[in-house]
Scaffold this active site. Structure first.
Site, mmCIF file in Angstrom:
data_model
loop_
_atom_site.group_PDB
_atom_site.id
_atom_site.type_symbol
_atom_site.label_atom_id
_atom_site.label_comp_id
_atom_site.label_asym_id
_atom_site.label_seq_id
_atom_site.Cartn_x
_atom_site.Cartn_y
_atom_site.Cartn_z
ATOM 1 N N LYS A 111 0.794 -1.082 -0.072
ATOM 2 C CA LYS A 111 -0.112 0.076 -0.057
ATOM 3 C C LYS A 111 0.884 1.086 0.057
ATOM 4 O O LYS A 111 0.510 2.150 -0.827
ATOM 5 C CB LYS A 111 -0.954 -0.064 1.279
ATOM 6 C CG LYS A 111 -2.209 -0.828 0.912
ATOM 7 C CD LYS A 111 -3.206 -0.139 0.200
ATOM 8 C CE LYS A 111 -4.355 -0.987 -0.423
ATOM 9 N NZ LYS A 111 -4.280 -2.306 -0.041
ATOM 10 N N LYS A 194 -6.659 -13.580 -11.852
ATOM 11 C CA LYS A 194 -7.851 -14.048 -11.229
ATOM 12 C C LYS A 194 -8.985 -13.183 -11.375
ATOM 13 O O LYS A 194 -8.802 -11.740 -11.407
ATOM 14 C CB LYS A 194 -7.685 -14.019 -9.385
ATOM 15 C CG LYS A 194 -7.244 -15.535 -9.186
ATOM 16 C CD LYS A 194 -7.546 -15.678 -7.611
ATOM 17 C CE LYS A 194 -7.212 -14.169 -6.857
ATOM 18 N NZ LYS A 194 -7.542 -14.589 -5.401
ATOM 19 N N LYS A 197 -11.277 -6.952 -8.857
ATOM 20 C CA LYS A 197 -10.988 -5.654 -9.081
ATOM 21 C C LYS A 197 -9.760 -5.226 -9.906
ATOM 22 O O LYS A 197 -9.638 -4.621 -11.051
ATOM 23 C CB LYS A 197 -11.183 -4.738 -8.092
ATOM 24 C CG LYS A 197 -12.036 -3.821 -8.052
ATOM 25 C CD LYS A 197 -12.011 -2.872 -6.866
ATOM 26 C CE LYS A 197 -12.978 -1.792 -7.423
ATOM 27 N NZ LYS A 197 -13.192 -0.702 -6.419
#
Ligand code: TRP
Length: 331
Positions: A111, A194, A197
């Protein structure tokens, strides 16, 4: 009865990967375990401090949970911010969570790499809040994907540390819950990765997608130039389309297209047409249910209220006991 807990951040509509990987299994689990399913709206503030429509997003996810078959009479389905007791436990756990271990957490490192301009304390202590979510109901099992394993490990560390510090075997050790052979990966439509989002909305089939949207997305799915030799191995994009067929199509259909692939007579247009049709048949009843649940505002309010009451009862008991263990006066 053992307790299972699962949380999801309300960052968007649920997709086929969520359904197959988690929700479908939760429907079974609610008969065998004391289940808590919650929407982690506090957590979304770590990256989105000024949410645009947090209540609307939370409501949609709640409706989608219910539409998928989670039963508010059996499980405790609640919204994290309806249970502020979790914040109190978060505070206590933070007193015994060390900067070094929080900084070493890979999701934190990831992050701060993505958002170097917003390295806030909430982000750093994301794992403590998640540990509080889990420990507040003394959960025994947490169904987690690979990406959440480290967080779960930290929840164990914080729980054990609390137990040691206050001299009582109070919090059980939460274990990862494995669906075992049920674990099916749902690939994205762009040939790699996968569904979800990160691979983009056009590569993801949402449970709220209309037949038209599904058709369009499947039509645009990545393929390859086609097999040129009989029985040649499949490239990833093609294997992915078959993997999706495994989920939504009849076995006969799959055999039919596999044979066509193996004798090189396959036309990907036909494969996609069939896949789209079967995908629509699979998703449509869920989408219709979501719309029905969303339309019944009164019932949705009742469901949220019921979840809140049940979750607060369990969380409140823990907080009373934790206060006593630490030495505060009762709440
Ligand atoms: N961190 C989880 C995710 O991003 C969401 C979450 C928050 C969670 N609290 C939790 C998951 C507690 C399981 C248990 O997917």
């Amino acid at each position: 009865m053992k307790t299972v807990l699962s949380g999801i951040r309300p960052t968007g509509d649920l997709h086929l990967g969520n359904y197959i990987g988690a929700l479908r299994n939760f429907v079974e689990m609610q008969h065998q375990y004391n289940c808590y399913f919650f929407i982690a709206d506090f957590h979304s503030l770590t990256t989105h401090p000024t949410p645009e429509n947090i209540q609307g997003n939370v409501r949609s996810v709640l409706a989608q949970y219910i539409a998928c078959g989670l039963d508010p009479e059996k499980a405790t389905i609640y919204i994290q911010s309806d249970v502020p007791e979790v914040i109190e436990l978060y505070l206590y756990l933070n007193m015994n969570a060390y900067l070094g271990e929080l900084e070493r957490c890979s999701s934190f490192k990831e992050k701060i790499r993505q958002h170097p301009d917003n390295v806030n304390a909430g982000l750093l202590t994301y794992p403590t809040l998640m540990a509080a979510d889990i420990l507040i109901h003394k959960a025994n099992f947490v169904p987690v994907g690979k990406d959440q394993e480290q967080h779960l490990e930290m929840a164990r560390t914080f729980g054990n540390r609390f137990n040691r510090m206050y001299g009582e075997d109070y919090f059980p050790e939460p274990q990862a819950f494995n669906f075992g052979k049920e674990l099916v990966k749902i690939p994205a439509l762009n040939g790699a990765g996968k569904m979800g989002k990160s691979e983009g909305e056009s590569s993801t089939i949402f449970l709220t997608d209309t037949p038209k949207q599904i058709e369009k997305k499947v039509k645009r799915a990545v393929t390859d130039a086609g097999p040129t030799e009989p029985n040649s191995p499949m490239s990833e994009p093609i294997a992915n389309l078959f993997q999706l067929m495994n989920v939504v199509s009849e076995p006969d259909t799959i055999v039919f297209f596999k044979e066509k692939y193996n004798d090189c007579s396959i036309r990907y247009g036909d494969l996609k047409k069939q896949l789209a049709e079967d995908m629509i048949a699979f998703v449509n009843p869920i989408r219709e249910k979501i719309e029905a649940v969303m339309a019944d505002e009164k019932n949705l309010n009742r469901v949220a209220e019921m979840g809140k009451e049940k979750a607060k009862a369990s969380a409140g008991k823990t907080i009373r006991e934790v206060r006593e263990l630490i030495g505060f006066k009762p709440y």
